[in-house]
Scaffold this motif. Structure first.
Motif: not given
Lengths: 174, 91, 103
Positions: B19, B30-31, B34, B37-38
């Motif tokens: 990630p 947004l990638d 993500i 967040n991971a």
């Protein structure tokens, strides 16, 4: 008789049931988080849980009738194991897709819209979160008119919507 | 059993690199979100593991709870901010 | 007890690995949300339950409280992770990001 009806009416107006349930949830959380059992800390928990349950009981139990609240909570707790089983199945499917060597031929992303027949904010919230957790679907948007916009990763999971999950959630709030 | 937690923690740290690649080189904002967040969700599990290794779980579990809350609020605030911005396509 | 928690820990690691590889391999933002939102939640659930069982294996009141706190984190993640996923998908939709499709 009239007095009884009046007091039942008053109970519903004042949302005593919802407040008591909110107080129970808050106080259980307090005890787990504080971990001290002397009188001072227990009293602090009572005071702060009472304040929270008086001001914001609408957040946890938005617009439910006083009478069927315990049955609803019981049915919700019966729904959770089924949801966990579904989540497990969905995760195995997604794990298979992730490690598939030719993954781009397996997936077929598409955006699906459908109309839900659920009523109440809480039901819609549980349904949207359940959709996100289970079969290859992510809720993108829920409109005020209960129209769901869902992103599905492949064809079978798109065709499985709304499916049995909606019936189950309808049964909780019946 | 402590050894098992140590090796699990090391494996989680190695997994965090994937990630991290997405968070550094992701084509859109947004990638990156993500990826962040991971990493945050792995760190929550890693904190409990560190607590078990040092045998102070009762202390580390509060830190993990606070970290989970912080991660959720950060993701929510950032995505609410970027939905009003242009240029999400290509930076 | 130790064996069960070890198996749960190992299963959680498999799901975590799937989530991390999926974030790299899937082709666009919306499909990357699937492993980020689902596999990570499941991995966290399994590792956390394994560790809660391990904490419970020497029984005392404080161990019970710690295990309850760990399960509280799991409940919290189960509520917030779909919400965060939904917020990211909504941000992409409002910004007009077109989803990848097989042609």
């Amino acid at each position: 008789m009239i007095g009884l009806a009046k007091s039942a009416e008053w109970l519903r107006e004042a949302r005593i049931g919802a407040k008591l349930m909110t107080f129970g949830v808050c106080y259980a959380t307090w005890i787990v988080l504080s971990g001290r059992f002397d009188a001072f800390h227990l009293m602090l928990g009572v005071v702060s849980s009472a304040i929270v349950s008086m001001t914001s009981s609408e957040l946890l139990f938005p617009d439910v009738k006083y009478a069927n609240l315990p049955r609803m909570v019981l049915r919700f707790f019966l729904y959770i194991p089924w949801l966990l089983y579904q989540v497990f199945l969905a995760n195995l499917h997604l794990l298979y897709l992730t490690f598939h060597p030719r993954m781009k031929e397996q997936i077929d992303p598409q955006i699906v819209t459908f109309q839900s027949r659920l009523e109440g904010d809480m039901a819609l919230l549980i349904f949207a979160n359940s959709i996100t957790l289970t079969p290859g679907t992510v809720t993108i948007y829920v409109s005020v008119l209960k129209k769901f916009t869902v992103h599905a990763i492949d064809d079978p999971s798109a065709r499985a919507l709304p499916g049995r999950m909606e019936e189950k959630i309808e049964h909780i709030f019946a | 059993m402590e050894n098992a937690f140590i090796y699990t923690g090391i494996f989680l740290c190695v997994l965090m690199l994937l990630p991290l690649y997405r968070a550094v080189f992701g084509p859109t904002v947004l990638d990156r979100l993500i990826g962040a967040n991971a990493i945050g969700s792995k760190t929550t599990a890693l904190l409990i593991m560190i607590g078990l290794i040092y045998q102070r779980v009762d202390m580390f579990v509060d830190i993990a709870l606070a970290y989970a809350t912080l991660n959720f609020i950060a993701v929510l605030a950032t995505s609410r901010y970027f939905q009003k911005r242009k240029g999400l396509y290509k930076e | 007890m130790g064996v069960i928690s070890f198996v749960l820990l190992l299963g959680g690691l498999v799901f975590y690995a799937g989530g991390s590889v999926g974030i790299i391999r899937f082709p666009d933002v919306y499909s990357r949300l699937h492993p980020a939102g689902k596999l990570d939640t499941m991995g966290l659930f399994m590792t956390m339950s394994g560790m809660a069982l391990y904490v419970l294996s020497d029984w005392s009141i404080s161990a019970l409280l710690t295990a309850l706190k760990i399960m509280l984190i799991v409940v919290f993640i189960f509520i917030t992770s779909p919400t965060a996923t939904h917020a990211m998908a909504d941000a992409g939709m409002r910004a007009g990001l077109v989803h990848w499709s097989r042609k």
